[in-house]
Design a protein around this motif. Structure first.
Motif, PDB file in Angstrom:
ATOM      1  N   TRP A  52       0.825  -1.207   0.000  1.00  0.00           N
ATOM      2  CA  TRP A  52       0.000   0.000   0.000  1.00  0.00           C
ATOM      3  C   TRP A  52       0.861   1.259   0.000  1.00  0.00           C
ATOM      4  CZ3 TRP A  52      -0.439   3.793   3.813  1.00  0.00           C
ATOM      5  CH2 TRP A  52      -1.478   4.703   3.650  1.00  0.00           C
ATOM      6  N   LYS A  53       1.889   1.268   0.844  1.00  0.00           N
ATOM      7  CA  LYS A  53       2.773   2.435   0.916  1.00  0.00           C
ATOM      8  C   LYS A  53       3.545   2.608  -0.396  1.00  0.00           C
ATOM      9  CE  LYS A  53       5.320   5.687   2.957  1.00  0.00           C
ATOM     10  NZ  LYS A  53       5.332   6.396   4.165  1.00  0.00           N
ATOM     11  N   ALA A  54       4.019   1.517  -0.974  1.00  0.00           N
ATOM     12  CA  ALA A  54       4.715   1.604  -2.260  1.00  0.00           C
ATOM     13  C   ALA A  54       3.792   2.184  -3.323  1.00  0.00           C
ATOM     14  CB  ALA A  54       5.222   0.219  -2.683  1.00  0.00           C
ATOM     15  N   TYR A  55       2.549   1.720  -3.342  1.00  0.00           N
ATOM     16  CA  TYR A  55       1.570   2.262  -4.291  1.00  0.00           C
ATOM     17  C   TYR A  55       1.398   3.764  -4.102  1.00  0.00           C
ATOM     18  CZ  TYR A  55      -3.008   3.816  -5.817  1.00  0.00           C
ATOM     19  OH  TYR A  55      -4.015   4.552  -6.365  1.00  0.00           O
ATOM     20  N   ARG A  56       1.267   4.213  -2.859  1.00  0.00           N
ATOM     21  CA  ARG A  56       1.034   5.640  -2.587  1.00  0.00           C
ATOM     22  C   ARG A  56       2.239   6.490  -3.005  1.00  0.00           C
ATOM     23  NH1 ARG A  56      -3.656   7.322   0.375  1.00  0.00           N
ATOM     24  NH2 ARG A  56      -2.474   9.044   1.271  1.00  0.00           N
ATOM     25  N   LEU A  57       3.430   5.995  -2.788  1.00  0.00           N
ATOM     26  CA  LEU A  57       4.611   6.750  -3.211  1.00  0.00           C
ATOM     27  C   LEU A  57       4.690   6.845  -4.738  1.00  0.00           C
ATOM     28  CD1 LEU A  57       7.279   5.414  -0.691  1.00  0.00           C
ATOM     29  CD2 LEU A  57       6.285   7.708  -0.752  1.00  0.00           C
ATOM     30  N   ILE A  58       4.451   5.736  -5.407  1.00  0.00           N
ATOM     31  CA  ILE A  58       4.515   5.727  -6.870  1.00  0.00           C
ATOM     32  C   ILE A  58       3.391   6.576  -7.460  1.00  0.00           C
ATOM     33  CG2 ILE A  58       4.274   4.257  -8.923  1.00  0.00           C
ATOM     34  CD1 ILE A  58       5.687   2.043  -7.193  1.00  0.00           C
ATOM     35  N   LYS A  59       2.173   6.399  -6.954  1.00  0.00           N
ATOM     36  CA  LYS A  59       1.029   7.182  -7.444  1.00  0.00           C
ATOM     37  C   LYS A  59       1.279   8.679  -7.240  1.00  0.00           C
ATOM     38  CE  LYS A  59      -3.662   7.834  -8.042  1.00  0.00           C
ATOM     39  NZ  LYS A  59      -3.790   8.559  -9.283  1.00  0.00           N
ATOM     40  N   GLY A  60       1.802   9.041  -6.080  1.00  0.00           N
ATOM     41  CA  GLY A  60       2.086  10.440  -5.802  1.00  0.00           C
ATOM     42  C   GLY A  60       3.107  11.021  -6.763  1.00  0.00           C
ATOM     43  N   LEU A  61       4.177  10.296  -7.002  1.00  0.00           N
ATOM     44  CA  LEU A  61       5.204  10.768  -7.941  1.00  0.00           C
ATOM     45  C   LEU A  61       4.655  10.933  -9.353  1.00  0.00           C
ATOM     46  CD1 LEU A  61       8.482   8.906  -6.938  1.00  0.00           C
ATOM     47  CD2 LEU A  61       8.198  11.365  -7.255  1.00  0.00           C
ATOM     48  N   VAL A  62       3.880   9.968  -9.795  1.00  0.00           N
ATOM     49  CA  VAL A  62       3.309  10.030 -11.144  1.00  0.00           C
ATOM     50  C   VAL A  62       2.366  11.229 -11.258  1.00  0.00           C
ATOM     51  CG1 VAL A  62       1.743   8.853 -12.758  1.00  0.00           C
ATOM     52  CG2 VAL A  62       3.598   7.576 -11.656  1.00  0.00           C
ATOM     53  N   LEU A 109       2.281  13.929  -9.367  1.00  0.00           N
ATOM     54  CA  LEU A 109       3.049  15.172  -9.244  1.00  0.00           C
ATOM     55  C   LEU A 109       3.674  15.518 -10.600  1.00  0.00           C
ATOM     56  CD1 LEU A 109       4.197  17.398  -7.331  1.00  0.00           C
ATOM     57  CD2 LEU A 109       6.198  15.917  -7.065  1.00  0.00           C
ATOM     58  N   ASN A 110       4.231  14.539 -11.259  1.00  0.00           N
ATOM     59  CA  ASN A 110       4.834  14.750 -12.574  1.00  0.00           C
ATOM     60  C   ASN A 110       3.796  15.231 -13.595  1.00  0.00           C
ATOM     61  OD1 ASN A 110       7.170  14.521 -14.387  1.00  0.00           O
ATOM     62  ND2 ASN A 110       5.917  12.932 -15.362  1.00  0.00           N
ATOM     63  N   ASP A 111       2.562  14.752 -13.452  1.00  0.00           N
ATOM     64  CA  ASP A 111       1.475  15.139 -14.367  1.00  0.00           C
ATOM     65  C   ASP A 111       0.729  16.393 -13.906  1.00  0.00           C
ATOM     66  OD1 ASP A 111       2.084  12.959 -15.947  1.00  0.00           O
ATOM     67  OD2 ASP A 111       0.493  11.684 -15.127  1.00  0.00           O
ATOM     68  N   ASN A 112       1.246  17.047 -12.870  1.00  0.00           N
ATOM     69  CA  ASN A 112       0.626  18.266 -12.329  1.00  0.00           C
ATOM     70  C   ASN A 112      -0.801  18.050 -11.848  1.00  0.00           C
ATOM     71  OD1 ASN A 112       2.969  19.812 -12.783  1.00  0.00           O
ATOM     72  ND2 ASN A 112       2.330  20.226 -14.883  1.00  0.00           N
ATOM     73  N   LYS A 113      -1.058  16.899 -11.242  1.00  0.00           N
ATOM     74  CA  LYS A 113      -2.390  16.564 -10.712  1.00  0.00           C
ATOM     75  C   LYS A 113      -2.365  16.656  -9.191  1.00  0.00           C
ATOM     76  CE  LYS A 113      -3.551  13.129 -14.236  1.00  0.00           C
ATOM     77  NZ  LYS A 113      -3.813  11.690 -14.422  1.00  0.00           N
ATOM     78  N   ALA A 114      -3.459  17.141  -8.656  1.00  0.00           N
ATOM     79  CA  ALA A 114      -3.612  17.157  -7.196  1.00  0.00           C
ATOM     80  C   ALA A 114      -3.968  15.763  -6.712  1.00  0.00           C
ATOM     81  CB  ALA A 114      -4.713  18.146  -6.803  1.00  0.00           C
ATOM     82  N   MET A 115      -3.613  15.477  -5.484  1.00  0.00           N
ATOM     83  CA  MET A 115      -3.959  14.196  -4.875  1.00  0.00           C
ATOM     84  C   MET A 115      -5.332  14.311  -4.228  1.00  0.00           C
ATOM     85  SD  MET A 115      -1.413  12.613  -5.862  1.00  0.00           S
ATOM     86  CE  MET A 115      -1.886  11.031  -5.229  1.00  0.00           C
ATOM     87  N   PRO A 116      -6.077  13.196  -4.151  1.00  0.00           N
ATOM     88  CA  PRO A 116      -7.385  13.257  -3.500  1.00  0.00           C
ATOM     89  C   PRO A 116      -7.247  13.598  -2.018  1.00  0.00           C
ATOM     90  CG  PRO A 116      -6.870  11.014  -4.213  1.00  0.00           C
ATOM     91  CD  PRO A 116      -5.750  11.888  -4.656  1.00  0.00           C
ATOM     92  N   VAL A 117      -8.205  14.312  -1.545  1.00  0.00           N
ATOM     93  CA  VAL A 117      -8.158  14.736  -0.134  1.00  0.00           C
ATOM     94  C   VAL A 117      -8.810  13.766   0.759  1.00  0.00           C
ATOM     95  CG1 VAL A 117      -8.785  16.532   1.497  1.00  0.00           C
ATOM     96  CG2 VAL A 117      -8.197  17.116  -0.832  1.00  0.00           C
TER      97      VAL A 117
END
Length: 120
Positions: free
Chosen positions: A100-110, A112-120
């Motif tokens: 789960w943590k690996a997914y969150r780190l990878i999803k966040g990086l991707v 961020l690179n695409d200039n997308k906000a993360m869900p709140v």
């Protein structure tokens, strides 16, 4: 025009910091199972307000929530581990928390690179 340039510079600086904080969280995660993630966590808390008004603020919050939920599930696994029956279940909880943590780190990086906000 100058105000737009200042905002773009501030946004890029904030985005770069969030990128490096993802990297530091990831390094800590891989080499110490997150034991040293408290270092980038402090920076997330300190710099989150600097990113107010940008999509980058959501990335700081995403990293903060990821840290605390990961710590929670690792603690639950630890408590299960100290019981006789709970050791196999503890390994399952730890494994799922790791994925789960690996997914969150990878999803966040991707994102961020695409200039997308993360869900709140």
């Amino acid at each position: 025009m100058a105000q737009e340039l200042v905002f773009d510079t501030r946004l890029q600086s904030s985005k770069n910091l969030a990128f490096w904080l993802y990297i530091f969280h990831g390094i800590s995660f891989v080499f110490s199972l997150g034991l040293f993630s408290w270092i980038p966590l402090i920076l997330n808390y300190v710099k989150r307000d600097d990113a107010t008004g940008t999509f980058v603020r959501s990335h700081h919050s995403w990293q903060i929530r990821s840290f605390w939920w990961y710590l929670f599930w690792m603690t639950v696994g630890g408590l299960l581990f100290i019981t006789i029956i709970g050791a196999p279940l503890a390994w399952l909880v730890w494994s799922l928390a790791w994925v789960w943590k690996a997914y969150r780190l990878i999803k966040g990086l991707v994102d961020l690179n695409d200039n997308k906000a993360m869900p709140v």
